[in-house]
Design a protein around this motif. Structure first.
Motif, PDB file in Angstrom:
ATOM      1  N   UNK A  31       0.822  -1.212   0.000  1.00  0.00           N
ATOM      2  CA  UNK A  31       0.000   0.000   0.000  1.00  0.00           C
ATOM      3  C   UNK A  31       0.855   1.261   0.000  1.00  0.00           C
ATOM      4  N   UNK A  32       0.440   2.188  -0.834  1.00  0.00           N
ATOM      5  CA  UNK A  32       1.036   3.532  -0.936  1.00  0.00           C
ATOM      6  C   UNK A  32       2.470   3.563  -1.453  1.00  0.00           C
ATOM      7  N   UNK A  33       2.973   2.463  -1.995  1.00  0.00           N
ATOM      8  CA  UNK A  33       4.306   2.525  -2.598  1.00  0.00           C
ATOM      9  C   UNK A  33       4.160   2.751  -4.117  1.00  0.00           C
ATOM     10  N   UNK A 189       1.102  12.699  -7.717  1.00  0.00           N
ATOM     11  CA  UNK A 189      -0.189  12.035  -7.574  1.00  0.00           C
ATOM     12  C   UNK A 189      -0.143  11.072  -6.399  1.00  0.00           C
ATOM     13  N   UNK A 190       0.951  10.305  -6.326  1.00  0.00           N
ATOM     14  CA  UNK A 190       1.101   9.365  -5.227  1.00  0.00           C
ATOM     15  C   UNK A 190       1.096  10.086  -3.888  1.00  0.00           C
ATOM     16  N   UNK A 191       1.794  11.212  -3.829  1.00  0.00           N
ATOM     17  CA  UNK A 191       1.905  11.909  -2.555  1.00  0.00           C
ATOM     18  C   UNK A 191       0.601  12.599  -2.188  1.00  0.00           C
ATOM     19  N   UNK A 192       0.008  13.337  -3.170  1.00  0.00           N
ATOM     20  CA  UNK A 192      -1.189  14.123  -2.865  1.00  0.00           C
ATOM     21  C   UNK A 192      -2.408  13.246  -2.600  1.00  0.00           C
ATOM     22  N   UNK A 193      -2.560  12.193  -3.400  1.00  0.00           N
ATOM     23  CA  UNK A 193      -3.776  11.387  -3.283  1.00  0.00           C
ATOM     24  C   UNK A 193      -3.554  10.128  -2.459  1.00  0.00           C
ATOM     25  N   UNK A 194      -2.319   9.871  -2.056  1.00  0.00           N
ATOM     26  CA  UNK A 194      -2.029   8.698  -1.230  1.00  0.00           C
ATOM     27  C   UNK A 194      -2.294   7.384  -1.927  1.00  0.00           C
ATOM     28  N   UNK A 195      -2.065   7.349  -3.259  1.00  0.00           N
ATOM     29  CA  UNK A 195      -2.368   6.134  -3.999  1.00  0.00           C
ATOM     30  C   UNK A 195      -1.180   5.178  -4.025  1.00  0.00           C
ATOM     31  N   UNK A 196      -1.519   3.900  -4.252  1.00  0.00           N
ATOM     32  CA  UNK A 196      -0.525   2.893  -4.561  1.00  0.00           C
ATOM     33  C   UNK A 196      -0.325   2.959  -6.067  1.00  0.00           C
ATOM     34  N   UNK A 197       0.916   2.866  -6.532  1.00  0.00           N
ATOM     35  CA  UNK A 197       1.113   3.030  -7.970  1.00  0.00           C
ATOM     36  C   UNK A 197       1.985   1.923  -8.542  1.00  0.00           C
ATOM     37  N   UNK A 198       1.578   1.440  -9.687  1.00  0.00           N
ATOM     38  CA  UNK A 198       2.363   0.434 -10.391  1.00  0.00           C
ATOM     39  C   UNK A 198       2.682   1.005 -11.766  1.00  0.00           C
ATOM     40  N   UNK A 199       3.971   1.122 -12.060  1.00  0.00           N
ATOM     41  CA  UNK A 199       4.387   1.755 -13.308  1.00  0.00           C
ATOM     42  C   UNK A 199       5.178   0.751 -14.132  1.00  0.00           C
ATOM     43  N   UNK A 200       4.829   0.626 -15.389  1.00  0.00           N
ATOM     44  CA  UNK A 200       5.576  -0.235 -16.292  1.00  0.00           C
ATOM     45  C   UNK A 200       6.387   0.656 -17.213  1.00  0.00           C
ATOM     46  N   UNK A 210      11.062   7.754  -9.940  1.00  0.00           N
ATOM     47  CA  UNK A 210       9.745   7.629  -9.306  1.00  0.00           C
ATOM     48  C   UNK A 210       9.595   6.406  -8.417  1.00  0.00           C
ATOM     49  N   UNK A 211      10.454   5.397  -8.582  1.00  0.00           N
ATOM     50  CA  UNK A 211      10.189   4.123  -7.912  1.00  0.00           C
ATOM     51  C   UNK A 211      10.603   4.093  -6.454  1.00  0.00           C
TER      52      UNK A 211
END
Lengths: 258, 271
Positions: A31-33, A189-200, A210-211
């Motif tokens: 979560x949140x990474x 986006x990750x910081x402001x919205x607190x999302x978990x992000x998966x980037x390919x 970003x990782x």
């Protein structure tokens, strides 16, 4: 705080036309990474994130998102789960008969039926401002550049305040300056919205930038996972060849053998 | 895998026939299930942005095709009159031309020609548009956003065609009869009054409503075939071209077979 696994892949295999693209993927996303999946073109990176949103189903193995096994969900539950997910496609995938603003508004129109028009407009403006696109709301996708399309698509992907956002090659085909603004947007986006992000991606600069963690996919398997520093100092010759972009080494060697 | 390839070397024709049957059946299954899923979502039509989409689609299939329909329908009536007149003239019965032209147009040729025009223009465009969306990940994007393509894309298109094909058919019928009447007058000296009186005596309500029922069914077939071919497109520009070609071919086949059976059911079967 305990580490919460929001996505879990176990032994995921997938073939297309008899060719095995994923050969047993084991991967978890916390979560949140921001987890970046790197690998060569055609190594199955996109296929692996398509598995995580149920756009493709695995031939073997399980995919769990928010603890739910995707293969066991019916259409309605899958739909409910997808409302907690945002997905930025490589091309942006905006609908070309709608303006940028209408594209961003669409998920609200479809899924927040009680929302008043004023509220909806404000939300669209807010998300367009996040990607600095508020002036292009009236433009059609055909009238804007590739980088703008991706930014607009990002605004659309986060309009429902998702908990996970997937990015498929967010910087490919963009000039370095625009690519970096996209990178910064992902971090923000990750910081402001607190999302978990998966980037390919196969863009190493972007991956380091970003990782929180980087996973390397090679010949259908995850061969290394770690922080950017761990990956950079990895002693795996395949990882080293890939991140340095060398033309000689185990990757090209084994490719030639085939 | 290996069994299949062995079969195709041993019995190429049989294997190809089997493949064709298999593909046709799965294609038909896909189209039917799509139609079913679409109709289940019909409730969405109460929402404003779906009504807008419906109007846009009605404009595309109803208004934009009018110029072509005009030419095709006038000439269809004219051809029927010209040919019918040739046979009738030889037995001195030219004044019967009105009923022949009118009944053929209203019962068969009106809905049939309208459907062919719509399949070639609107059905193919649906397959190409949705197919392009499919290969450029837009359909996937809708799926991930939790917006079902059956509801968002297919429903307005199917409804628009189900409404506009009968409407266009009425227009085709009128113009077809007009074309027939003009030709009858010009070639066989049958007056308008004579032509129309003869037509009105023999034309029944049943001719009209079976024709319109056909048009309605053709509209459903064209739109669902176009959409399902588009949704099944894969592999870039070639795939979109293939989907478009198939949409037209399959629609044509279904239109002609379905047309026969509707006429058969209403005019040959005793109810």
């Amino acid at each position: 705080m305990p580490e919460e696994r929001v996505i879990e892949l176990r032994g995921v295999r997938k073939s297309f036309n008899g060719q095995e693209v994923l050969r047993g993927i084991d991967l978890e996303v916390i979560a949140r990474e921001t987890l970046v999946i790197i690998g060569r073109s055609g190594s199955g990176k996109s296929v692996s994130i398509r598995q995580m949103v149920g756009l493709d189903t695995p031939d073997a193995g399980t995919v769990r998102v928010f603890g739910q096994d995707l293969a066991k969900l019916n259409t309605r539950d899958l739909l409910r789960l997808r409302l907690r997910i945002g997905y930025l496609f490589q091309s942006g995938a905006l609908l070309n008969w709608m303006t940028v603003g209408e594209n961003v508004e669409l998920p609200l129109l479809e899924h927040r039926r009680r929302m008043k028009e004023k509220e909806r407009r404000d939300k669209v403006t807010e998300k367009l401002a996040l990607v600095e696109m508020q002036d292009a709301a009236e433009k059609y996708p055909a009238e804007i550049s590739g980088g703008m399309k991706k930014r607009a698509a990002l605004a659309r992907a986060v309009i429902l305040e998702p908990e996970i956002v997937f990015y498929d090659e967010p910087t490919s085909g963009l000039d370095p300056v625009i690519a970096n603004t996209i990178n910064d947007l992902i971090v923000e986006t990750g910081r402001k919205l607190g999302t978990t992000q998966v980037v390919v991606t196969h863009d190493m600069e972007s991956a380091y930038r970003i990782g929180d963690r980087i996973a390397m996919l090679y010949e259908g398997k995850i061969i290394a996972v770690g922080t950017p520093d761990e990956i950079r100092s990895s002693d795996d010759p395949i990882v080293q060849q890939f991140i340095a972009g060398e033309t000689t080494g185990p990757i090209t060697g084994s490719a030639r053998k085939k | 895998m290996s069994d299949e390839s062995r079969a195709s070397t041993l019995f190429p024709t049989v294997a190809r026939l089997g493949e064709f049957l298999y593909e046709s059946l799965t294609g038909a299954g896909y189209a039917l299930s799509l139609l079913f899923r679409t109709l289940l979502q019909a409730g969405a039509m109460f929402r404003a942005h779906y009504q807008e989409a419906l109007l846009r689609q009605m404009f595309v299939c109803g208004i934009q095709t009018i110029p072509v329909t005009l030419i095709v329908s006038v000439f269809t009536g004219a051809i029927l009159a010209l040919n019918g007149g040739l046979s009738l003239e030889s037995i001195g019965q030219e004044e019967l031309i009105g009923r022949i032209v009118t009944i053929s147009v209203v019962r068969e040729m009106g809905p049939f020609m309208t459907a062919l025009i719509l399949a070639a223009s609107v059905g193919s465009a649906m397959a190409a548009e949705i197919g392009t969306m499919k290969v450029s990940e837009e359909i996937d994007a809708l799926d991930v956003m939790g917006i079902e393509p059956a509801r968002f894309l297919v429903l307005p298109r199917v409804l628009a065609m189900a409404i506009m094909t009968p409407v266009l058919t009425v227009y085709t019928n009128l113009l077809g009869v007009l074309g027939g009447a003009i030709t009858s007058y010009a070639q066989y000296a049958v007056t308008f009054r004579r032509f129309l009186t003869d037509a009105s005596i023999y034309l029944t309500a049943k001719d009209i409503y079976t024709g319109l029922l056909k048009a309605f069914l053709f509209g459903l077939v064209i739109s669902i075939v176009g959409c399902s071919q588009g949704l099944q497109a894969r592999g870039g520009a070639i795939g979109v071209g293939e989907a478009t070609r198939r949409a037209v071919v399959v629609s044509y086949l279904l239109i002609i077979v379905l047309g026969y059976y509707v006429t058969y059911l209403f005019f040959r079967v005793e109810w």
